[in-house]
Design a protein around this motif. Structure first.
Motif, PDB file in Angstrom:
ATOM      1  N   GLY A 110       0.795  -1.210   0.000  1.00 56.18           N
ATOM      2  CA  GLY A 110       0.000   0.000   0.000  1.00 56.18           C
ATOM      3  C   GLY A 110       0.833   1.268   0.000  1.00 56.18           C
ATOM      4  N   ASP A 111       2.088   1.142  -0.356  1.00 56.71           N
ATOM      5  CA  ASP A 111       2.970   2.299  -0.294  1.00 56.71           C
ATOM      6  C   ASP A 111       3.764   2.350  -1.586  1.00 56.71           C
ATOM      7  OD1 ASP A 111       4.359   4.456   0.632  1.00 56.71           O
ATOM      8  OD2 ASP A 111       5.900   3.214   1.603  1.00 56.71           O
ATOM      9  N   ILE A 112       3.388   3.260  -2.470  1.00 54.57           N
ATOM     10  CA  ILE A 112       4.029   3.292  -3.780  1.00 54.57           C
ATOM     11  C   ILE A 112       5.117   4.349  -3.819  1.00 54.57           C
ATOM     12  CG2 ILE A 112       3.651   3.679  -6.220  1.00 54.57           C
ATOM     13  CD1 ILE A 112       1.016   2.531  -6.025  1.00 54.57           C
ATOM     14  N   ASP A 113       6.268   3.945  -4.275  1.00 56.09           N
ATOM     15  CA  ASP A 113       7.367   4.885  -4.440  1.00 56.09           C
ATOM     16  C   ASP A 113       7.353   5.346  -5.887  1.00 56.09           C
ATOM     17  OD1 ASP A 113       9.621   6.341  -4.328  1.00 56.09           O
ATOM     18  OD2 ASP A 113      10.994   4.623  -4.377  1.00 56.09           O
ATOM     19  N   VAL A 114       7.066   6.622  -6.100  1.00 55.19           N
ATOM     20  CA  VAL A 114       6.890   7.082  -7.468  1.00 55.19           C
ATOM     21  C   VAL A 114       8.108   7.825  -8.006  1.00 55.19           C
ATOM     22  CG1 VAL A 114       4.379   7.185  -7.403  1.00 55.19           C
ATOM     23  CG2 VAL A 114       5.703   9.144  -6.627  1.00 55.19           C
ATOM     24  N   THR A 115       9.194   7.904  -7.224  1.00 60.14           N
ATOM     25  CA  THR A 115      10.334   8.700  -7.691  1.00 60.14           C
ATOM     26  C   THR A 115      10.880   8.154  -9.004  1.00 60.14           C
ATOM     27  OG1 THR A 115      11.484   7.437  -6.006  1.00 60.14           O
ATOM     28  CG2 THR A 115      11.258   9.815  -5.633  1.00 60.14           C
ATOM     29  N   ARG A 116      11.049   6.840  -9.066  1.00 60.23           N
ATOM     30  CA  ARG A 116      11.597   6.232 -10.275  1.00 60.23           C
ATOM     31  C   ARG A 116      10.619   6.410 -11.434  1.00 60.23           C
ATOM     32  NH1 ARG A 116      14.625   2.881 -13.127  1.00 60.23           N
ATOM     33  NH2 ARG A 116      13.709   0.904 -13.752  1.00 60.23           N
ATOM     34  N   ALA A 117       9.333   6.250 -11.119  1.00 57.95           N
ATOM     35  CA  ALA A 117       8.307   6.431 -12.146  1.00 57.95           C
ATOM     36  C   ALA A 117       8.373   7.837 -12.707  1.00 57.95           C
ATOM     37  CB  ALA A 117       6.930   6.135 -11.567  1.00 57.95           C
ATOM     38  N   LYS A 118       8.559   8.823 -11.806  1.00 57.95           N
ATOM     39  CA  LYS A 118       8.623  10.224 -12.251  1.00 57.95           C
ATOM     40  C   LYS A 118       9.808  10.433 -13.194  1.00 57.95           C
ATOM     41  CE  LYS A 118       5.260  12.528 -10.313  1.00 57.95           C
ATOM     42  NZ  LYS A 118       4.873  12.149  -8.972  1.00 57.95           N
ATOM     43  N   GLU A 119      10.950   9.868 -12.801  1.00 59.20           N
ATOM     44  CA  GLU A 119      12.141  10.025 -13.651  1.00 59.20           C
ATOM     45  C   GLU A 119      11.910   9.442 -15.036  1.00 59.20           C
ATOM     46  OE1 GLU A 119      15.044   9.308  -9.850  1.00 59.20           O
ATOM     47  OE2 GLU A 119      15.428   8.152 -11.680  1.00 59.20           O
ATOM     48  N   LEU A 120      11.387   8.212 -15.037  1.00 63.25           N
ATOM     49  CA  LEU A 120      11.163   7.540 -16.311  1.00 63.25           C
ATOM     50  C   LEU A 120      10.107   8.275 -17.132  1.00 63.25           C
ATOM     51  CD1 LEU A 120      11.278   3.747 -15.516  1.00 63.25           C
ATOM     52  CD2 LEU A 120      12.678   4.979 -17.158  1.00 63.25           C
ATOM     53  N   GLN A 121       9.132   8.823 -16.403  1.00 58.71           N
ATOM     54  CA  GLN A 121       8.072   9.547 -17.090  1.00 58.71           C
ATOM     55  C   GLN A 121       8.655  10.726 -17.857  1.00 58.71           C
ATOM     56  OE1 GLN A 121       4.645   9.484 -14.701  1.00 58.71           O
ATOM     57  NE2 GLN A 121       3.720  11.269 -15.649  1.00 58.71           N
ATOM     58  N   VAL A 122       9.638  11.398 -17.224  1.00 54.48           N
ATOM     59  CA  VAL A 122      10.303  12.516 -17.905  1.00 54.48           C
ATOM     60  C   VAL A 122      10.992  12.004 -19.171  1.00 54.48           C
ATOM     61  CG1 VAL A 122      12.146  14.204 -17.706  1.00 54.48           C
ATOM     62  CG2 VAL A 122      10.599  13.828 -15.787  1.00 54.48           C
ATOM     63  N   ASP A 123      11.698  10.863 -19.043  1.00 59.10           N
ATOM     64  CA  ASP A 123      12.370  10.284 -20.206  1.00 59.10           C
ATOM     65  C   ASP A 123      11.369   9.980 -21.314  1.00 59.10           C
ATOM     66  OD1 ASP A 123      14.691  10.440 -18.892  1.00 59.10           O
ATOM     67  OD2 ASP A 123      14.844   8.314 -18.384  1.00 59.10           O
ATOM     68  N   LEU A 124      10.243   9.401 -20.903  1.00 59.36           N
ATOM     69  CA  LEU A 124       9.222   9.032 -21.880  1.00 59.36           C
ATOM     70  C   LEU A 124       8.687  10.270 -22.569  1.00 59.36           C
ATOM     71  CD1 LEU A 124       7.200   6.341 -19.900  1.00 59.36           C
ATOM     72  CD2 LEU A 124       8.332   5.977 -22.081  1.00 59.36           C
ATOM     73  N   GLU A 125       8.448  11.314 -21.767  1.00 57.51           N
ATOM     74  CA  GLU A 125       7.907  12.544 -22.345  1.00 57.51           C
ATOM     75  C   GLU A 125       8.899  13.167 -23.308  1.00 57.51           C
ATOM     76  OE1 GLU A 125       6.733  14.597 -18.839  1.00 57.51           O
ATOM     77  OE2 GLU A 125       4.772  13.614 -18.792  1.00 57.51           O
ATOM     78  N   THR A 126      10.199  13.110 -22.919  1.00 59.52           N
ATOM     79  CA  THR A 126      11.222  13.646 -23.813  1.00 59.52           C
ATOM     80  C   THR A 126      11.192  12.910 -25.144  1.00 59.52           C
ATOM     81  OG1 THR A 126      12.517  13.692 -21.809  1.00 59.52           O
ATOM     82  CG2 THR A 126      13.614  14.416 -23.813  1.00 59.52           C
ATOM     83  N   MET A 127      11.109  11.591 -25.045  1.00 56.69           N
ATOM     84  CA  MET A 127      11.111  10.810 -26.273  1.00 56.69           C
ATOM     85  C   MET A 127       9.875  11.108 -27.096  1.00 56.69           C
ATOM     86  SD  MET A 127      11.740   6.759 -26.779  1.00 56.69           S
ATOM     87  CE  MET A 127      13.497   6.857 -26.713  1.00 56.69           C
ATOM     88  N   LEU A 128       8.743  11.273 -26.419  1.00 60.02           N
ATOM     89  CA  LEU A 128       7.499  11.558 -27.133  1.00 60.02           C
ATOM     90  C   LEU A 128       7.537  12.928 -27.782  1.00 60.02           C
ATOM     91  CD1 LEU A 128       4.918  10.132 -24.593  1.00 60.02           C
ATOM     92  CD2 LEU A 128       5.266   9.360 -26.933  1.00 60.02           C
ATOM     93  N   ALA A 129       8.196  13.879 -27.101  1.00 63.03           N
ATOM     94  CA  ALA A 129       8.237  15.235 -27.633  1.00 63.03           C
ATOM     95  C   ALA A 129       9.147  15.333 -28.854  1.00 63.03           C
ATOM     96  CB  ALA A 129       8.716  16.199 -26.544  1.00 63.03           C
ATOM     97  N   ASN A 130      10.180  14.486 -28.915  1.00 54.46           N
ATOM     98  CA  ASN A 130      11.076  14.524 -30.066  1.00 54.46           C
ATOM     99  C   ASN A 130      10.350  14.037 -31.296  1.00 54.46           C
ATOM    100  OD1 ASN A 130      13.221  15.460 -28.650  1.00 54.46           O
ATOM    101  ND2 ASN A 130      14.107  13.422 -28.300  1.00 54.46           N
ATOM    102  N   PRO A 131      10.475  14.779 -32.384  1.00 51.78           N
ATOM    103  CA  PRO A 131       9.836  14.312 -33.615  1.00 51.78           C
ATOM    104  C   PRO A 131      10.397  12.936 -33.952  1.00 51.78           C
ATOM    105  CG  PRO A 131      10.811  16.488 -33.909  1.00 51.78           C
ATOM    106  CD  PRO A 131      11.263  15.983 -32.574  1.00 51.78           C
ATOM    107  N   ALA A 132       9.510  11.999 -34.025  1.00 54.34           N
ATOM    108  CA  ALA A 132       9.979  10.646 -34.298  1.00 54.34           C
ATOM    109  C   ALA A 132      10.130  10.449 -35.788  1.00 54.34           C
ATOM    110  CB  ALA A 132       8.967   9.660 -33.754  1.00 54.34           C
ATOM    111  N   GLU A 133      11.132   9.654 -36.159  1.00 53.15           N
ATOM    112  CA  GLU A 133      11.215   9.327 -37.562  1.00 53.15           C
ATOM    113  C   GLU A 133      10.234   8.188 -37.817  1.00 53.15           C
ATOM    114  OE1 GLU A 133      14.459   7.327 -35.376  1.00 53.15           O
ATOM    115  OE2 GLU A 133      13.428   9.219 -35.128  1.00 53.15           O
ATOM    116  N   PRO A 134       9.365   8.367 -38.770  1.00 55.09           N
ATOM    117  CA  PRO A 134       8.322   7.370 -38.971  1.00 55.09           C
ATOM    118  C   PRO A 134       8.901   6.067 -39.484  1.00 55.09           C
ATOM    119  CG  PRO A 134       8.228   9.055 -40.667  1.00 55.09           C
ATOM    120  CD  PRO A 134       9.267   9.478 -39.697  1.00 55.09           C
ATOM    121  N   ALA A 135       8.141   5.016 -39.287  1.00 57.11           N
ATOM    122  CA  ALA A 135       8.570   3.717 -39.778  1.00 57.11           C
ATOM    123  C   ALA A 135       8.674   3.744 -41.295  1.00 57.11           C
ATOM    124  CB  ALA A 135       7.564   2.652 -39.342  1.00 57.11           C
ATOM    125  N   ALA A 136       9.538   2.897 -41.801  1.00 51.78           N
ATOM    126  CA  ALA A 136       9.873   2.934 -43.216  1.00 51.78           C
ATOM    127  C   ALA A 136       8.634   2.790 -44.109  1.00 51.78           C
ATOM    128  CB  ALA A 136      10.878   1.835 -43.536  1.00 51.78           C
TER     129      ALA A 136
END
Lengths: 667, 179
Positions: A110-136
Motif C-alpha cells: 500500500g505504499d508506492i514509491d513514485v520517484t523512479r516512475a517520475k524520472e522515467l516519465q520525464v524520459d518518456l515525455e522527452t522521447m514523445l516530444a522529439n519528432p519521431a522518424e516514422p517507420a519505413a
C-alpha cells in the motif's frame, strides 16, 4: 466490510493479471527487431500495457495507470508506424516495465514509491516530444503522423467502425451504453448497418448481427475512445481512425489474444483442467472402493477374505494414484523459472560488451512449485556467472578460433527421480591453475594437497572464493557460488561443475522432484529404523570379512569389484546399539552423494515405502546427518538419513580420529 | 487442540502482571510450575525415537498427531539422577518461542501435580543462589499451602538453539578435504 474484502480480492486479481501482462510486454519487447518490428508483436505489447492502465484506473491505482498511459502512448506511436522501433525506445520501455512491476509489487504494501516512475516519465515525455522518424513503410503525411497521439494536432474527429461479434451480447455488453459514453466526449453521428438483413422470423435476440459506423466530431484523445471499448475489445472488430484534413486511415485490428499463463511466483497457481479432471475421477474411484469395503463392516466371515484383500489392494492403488495426482497439481513447467533469462542475458551481455545466444531446452519439464520458486535465484547466479566469468569478449573468442557469439544453454530434463538442470556455456572454462593457486592463497587447500581436476573445479563452490580479476557489479565478490550450493542443498539437491579449459563449463544441478514425499528404504540398526532415500542407494550387498581391509588399523575399506569403499558404521556414528558389530552379520548399503561412495553398515533391510517428509527443524533444530523425520504405519517416528551430510560427518570424525562423545549441554 | 495463538500467549504474559494460572508438576520431589496457557496438552510417556549426537537430556522425538516434537527429560536437564519411567511419568507439551520461532516441545516429568492461581504479589523473584546454580530459567518462587513452587521460565529453559553441537568437529572448516 464484505465489499472491502471483495475489492481486496479483485485488486489481488489485478496484481496477478498485471504481472502476467508485464511478462507478456517484456517477452514481446525482447522479440522486437530493430527497424522492422512485427506489428502483431507491438499490438500484443500495447494491449498488455493498455489492460494494466485500464485495470489500474479501475481499482484506483492512479500512479500505475498514469505511468502506464505514457508507456502506452509511446507504444501506440510505434504501433501506428509513426515511430521507428529503436534500441533506445525498447530499452526505455523495458525500464518502464520494471518500474511498473515495482509499483505493482509495492501496491501490496500500500505504499508506492513514485520517484523512479517520475524520472522515467520525464524520459518518456522527452522521447514523445522529439519528432519521431516514422517507420519505413509509413505513407502518411509526415506533418500529421509525427505529432504525438496524445495531442492529435490536425485530427478533427474520429471515425469508429464497431462490429460486435455475434456472441458479444451474451457477455452482457450493451452497445448502447458504449455509445452513451462516447457521446460524453463530443457530438456523435451513429449509422447502423445490417438492419436490412434482419429477418424477424429467425431472429435470435441474443445474437448480434449489426455493425455501427460512428463519427465523433471532437478531437478527443484516442486513449479515451479505446478506454470506452476496453471491456469489449476482445469481442468485436473495432477500427478507430482519425478524421484528418488529409485523411490517413490506419487500421488497428484488435484480435483477441490470450496472455501468457506463466505468471511469476504468487500465492495461487494455475492448474491444467486435465489434472483436476483426473483428480475428480480418482476421488470417484476412491468413493467406490470405500463403499465396497464398508460392506464388510456389518457381518464378516472368512469366506469373504479374498474380496477384502481385493478391496484393500484397490484402496492401496487408489491412494497411490491420488497422491500422484495431487502432487502433479503442484507441478509447474520450469519455463516459469526460465522465462526471466532472455531479458537477463540480453541486459547483462549488453553491459559486458559480449555477444550471447541463449538456448533453452526442456522448458516443459515439470517440477514442484516450492522447488521451482527457490531454484530461480541460484539459477540467475549461475547464468550471470557464466556470462561474466565464462564467456569471453568477441575479440578474444575470434582469436581463439571460436564464433563471435557465445552460447549459454539452459537444459532441463528428468533423470530417475530427479530433475536435472544444466547451465552450459562455451566460454573459457575454469582455469584450474588459477583456482588452485587462489585456494592455496586463501588457505582453503593445504599447499601440499593434491587434487583431481574435478575437485579443483568444484572449489569454486567454497565460501569466500572468487577468481574474477576485478570486482564487478555482477560478480567477483566471492560470495555467491557457496550460496548457490547451499540453496540447492537446502532443496535436497546438489550442484557440480565440469569444465574444459577453452571449451566451456557445465554446471549441473540435480534436484528431487518434490520435497514432500520421498521413496525410501527402511534400514534397521539395533532397535532403530532409519530411512535412506532410494535415489541415493546404488546397491545393497552382503558384506564379508575377507573383503575388508584395514587401513592404518582404523579406516575400513571394502572391496567392491575393483573399487574400495569406505565403510560407514551407522551404529558407531550415531552412538547406538547394533545387533552385531561383526561385518559378516549385516548388510552394506552402498550410497552415493556428491560423487563419493560409501558403504553404510546396517543390521537389516526392511521394506521400501513412500514416506512423507516432516521437518525436524520446525520444533527442534537441524541435525547433521538427518534430513528430516517421518511417521511410520505404526505411528512411530523414523529419522530420514541425509546421505551427503552423513558422509561429511563420517569424514569429519575420521579426520578427528575418534568417535563422538555427545557433549553435555552447557546450561 | 490446535496451536495456541501468539496473541493468547501474549495475553497470558500480560495477565501474569496481575497473576495467572499455573500448572505444576513434580520432579524429584520438588514442585515446578509453568503458565497454563503455554501448555498444549499432557500425554502419557511412550518411547521416543532418539536423535543421534544430541545432548543427553534430549530424549528424542515423538509423533504428536503428525507433528514431530522433541522430548526433553527435565531430570537430565537439571542434572538430576535418572529414574525408570513409570506409569505416572507424563509428557507436558508446551509451546515456547525463541528467535521469533515458535516451537512445540514435550517435557518429561515425574508426574503432574495441580493447577494454582497465583497473584503477581505471591511470586517472589528467584534468589541468587551463587555461581554454581544457574537461575536464569527460574521465573520466580511462590508458596502454596506452605510448599514452595518453582516457576519456570520456559523460553530460557528450552532455548534449543543454544544447545551445543554434540560433534563440534563436524563443522565447516574441514569442508576443503571432502569437497
Amino acid at each position: 466490510m464484505s465489499i472491502d474484502i471483495d475489492m481486496a480480492e479483485i485488486a489481488q486479481l489485478f496484481i496477478e493479471e498485471s504481472e502476467e501482462g508485464l511478462a507478456t510486454m517484456e517477452s514481446g519487447l525482447l522479440e522486437l527487431t530493430m527497424g522492422a518490428a512485427d506489428p502483431e508483436t507491438i499490438n500484443t505489447i500495447f494491449r498488455a500495457a493498455h489492460s494494466i492502465k485500464g485495470g489500474g484506473a479501475t481499482f484506483g491505482f492512479t500512479e500505475v495507470s498514469e505511468f502506464a498511459h505514457h508507456v502506452e502512448t509511446l507504444l501506440d506511436e510505434m504501433r501506428q508506424g509513426q515511430r521507428q522501433v529503436t534500441q533506445a525506445g525498447v530499452d526505455l520501455l523495458l525500464q518502464s516495465v520494471d518500474c511498473i512491476r515495482d509499483m505493482i509489487a509495492s501496491l501490496a504494501e500500500g505504499d508506492i514509491d513514485v520517484t523512479r516512475a517520475k524520472e522515467l516519465q520525464v524520459d518518456l515525455e522527452t522521447m514523445l516530444a522529439n519528432p519521431a522518424e516514422p517507420a519505413a513503410t509509413d505513407n502518411a503525411d509526415p506533418s500529421t503522423s509525427n505529432a504525438p497521439n496524445a495531442e492529435p494536432g490536425a485530427t478533427i474527429g474520429w471515425s469508429i467502425h464497431f462490429k460486435p461479434h455475434a456472441e458479444m451480447l451474451r457477455s452482457g455488453s450493451d452497445p448502447l451504453r458504449l455509445f452513451r459514453e462516447l457521446e460524453e466526449l463530443g457530438p456523435l453521428d451513429v449509422v447502423v448497418k445490417g438492419v436490412d438483413e434482419l429477418d424477424f422470423a429467425t431472429l435470435d435476440p441474443q445474437v448480434c448481427t449489426l455493425a455501427w459506423a460512428i463519427s465523433l466530431h471532437e478531437p478527443a484523445p484516442r486513449e479515451q475512445i479505446e478506454e470506452i471499448f476496453v471491456w469489449v475489445v476482445d469481442e468485436c472488430d473495432l477500427l478507430v481512425d482519425p478524421i484528418l484534413a488529409p485523411s490517413t486511415p490506419m487500421a488497428t485490428p484488435t484480435k483477441p489474444k490470450k496472455a501468457s499463463s506463466n505468471g511469476p511466483d504468487s500465492g495461487s497457481i494455475r492448474v491444467n483442467i486435465d489434472k483436476i479432471d483426473a483428480l475428480i475421477n480418482l476421488v470417484g474411484e476412491l468413493v467406490i472402493t470405500q463403499s465396497m469395503l464398508s460392506r464388510f463392516n456389518g457381518d464378516f466371515d472368512f469366506t469373504q477374505l479374498p474380496k477384502l484383500r481385493d478391496g484393500l489392494s484397490q484402496l492401496h492403488r487408489n491412494s497411490r494414484d491420488l497422491q500422484e495426482s495431487v502432487m502433479a497439481v503442484r507441478m509447474l513447467p520450469i519455463s516459469v523459472a526460465f522465462s526471466r533469462f532472455p531479458r537477463l542475458v540480453r541486459d547483462t551481455s549488453n553491459a559486458l560488451g559480449k555477444q550471447v545466444e541463449l538456448q533453452l531446452t526442456g522448458e516443459n519439464t515439470e517440477l514442484d512449485k516450492t522447488v521451482l520458486e527457490k531454484i530461480g535465484d541460484p539459477l540467475v547466479h549461475l547464468v550471470r556467472n557464466s556470462l561474466d566469468h565464462g564467456l569471453e569478449i568477441p575479440e578474444i573468442r575470434l582469436a581463439a578460433g571460436k564464433p563471435e557469439v557465445g552460447i549459454i544453454a539452459l537444459n532441463a530434463y528428468h533423470e530417475g527421480g530427479n530433475i536435472v538442470i544444466e547451465v552450459v556455456d562455451d566460454g573459457a572454462g575454469i582455469n584450474g591453475e588459477k583456482v588452485l593457486a587462489k585456494a592455496r592463497e586463501k588457505g582453503l587447500v593445504a599447499s601440499d594437497e593434491q587434487l583431481s581436476e574435478d575437485q579443483i573445479n568444484n572449489l569454486v563452490f567454497m565460501a569466500g572464493f572468487s577468481t574474477a580479476d576485478k570486482v564487478s557489479d555482477l560478480s567477483g565478490r566471492g560470495v555467491g557460488m557457496d550460496v548457490v550450493r547451499r540453496n540447492i542443498a537446502d532443496l535436497g539437491g546438489h550442484v557440480s561443475v565440469r569444465s574444459q579449459p577453452g571449451i566451456g563449463s557445465t554446471f549441473t544441478i540435480r534436484l528431487p522432484l518434490t520435497m514432500a514425499i520421498l521413496d525410501g528404504q527402511l534400514v534397521r540398526v539395533g532397535k532403530e529404523s532409519y530411512i535412506i532415500s532410494l535415489v541415493s542407494i546404488a546397491e545393497t550387498i552382503q558384506s564379508s570379512a575377507d573383503k575388508i581391509n584395514q587401513v592404518a588399523g582404523q579406516a575400513e575399506l571394502f572391496q567392491l569389484r575393483d573399487v574400495y569403499l569406505p565403510i560407514l558404521r551407522l551404529h558407531e556414528l550415531f552412538g547406538i546399539e547394533a545387533d552385531s558389530t561383526n561385518i559378516d552379520d549385516g548388510l552394506l548399503v552402498v550410497v552415493e552423494a556428491n560423487g563419493q561412495r560409501v558403504g553404510i553398515f546396517v543390521d537389516d533391510l526392511q521394506e521400501q515405502q513412500q514416506v512423507v517428509i516432516k521437518s525436524l527443524e520446525a520444533n527442534y533444530r537441524q541435525t547433521q546427518g538427518i534430513s528430516g523425520a517421518t511417521i511410520l504405519g505404526d505411528g512411530k517416528v523414523a529419522l530420514i538419513l541425509d546421505v551427503p551430510g552423513l558422509i561429511q560427518l563420517f569424514y569429519n570424525q575420521n579426520a578427528a580420529g575418534q568417535n563422538p562423545t555427545p557433549a553435555v549441554a552447557g546450561f | 487442540m490446535t496451536a495456541t495463538p501468539q496473541s493468547e500467549i501474549a495475553l497470558a504474559l500480560d495477565a501474569s502482571d496481575s497473576g495467572g494460572q499455573y500448572l505444576t508438576f513434580m520432579i524429584a520431589g520438588e514442585e515446578y510450575g509453568v503458565e497454563i496457557l503455554r501448555v498444549q496438552e499432557i500425554k502419557g510417556w511412550e518411547t521416543a525415537t532418539p536423535i543421534p549426537n544430541t545432548p543427553e537430556h534430549v530424549l528424542g522425538v515423538l509423533n504428536l498427531r503428525g507433528a514431530i516434537v522433541p522430548i526433553i527429560d527435565l531430570r537430565k536437564r537439571f542434572n538430576l539422577e535418572s529414574v525408570a519411567y513409570g506409569p505416572t511419568s507424563v509428557v507436558v507439551v508446551v509451546r515456547v518461542s525463541n528467535d521469533d520461532q515458535e516451537r512445540t516441545v514435550g517435557l518429561l516429568v515425574d508426574g503432574v501435580a495441580d493447577v494454582y492461581r497465583l497473584e503477581t504479589a505471591d511470586i517472589q523473584p528467584a534468589p541468587d543462589l551463587g555461581g554454581t546454580i544457574n537461575t536464569e530459567f527460574v521465573h520466580g518462587l511462590a508458596t502454596v499451602d506452605n510448599k514452595m513452587v518453582i516457576l519456570l521460565e520456559l523460553d530460557q529453559l528450552l532455548d534449543l538453539s543454544s544447545v551445543p553441537d554434540a560433534t563440534p568437529d563436524a563443522s565447516a572448516p574441514d569442508e576443503a578435504e571432502t569437497d
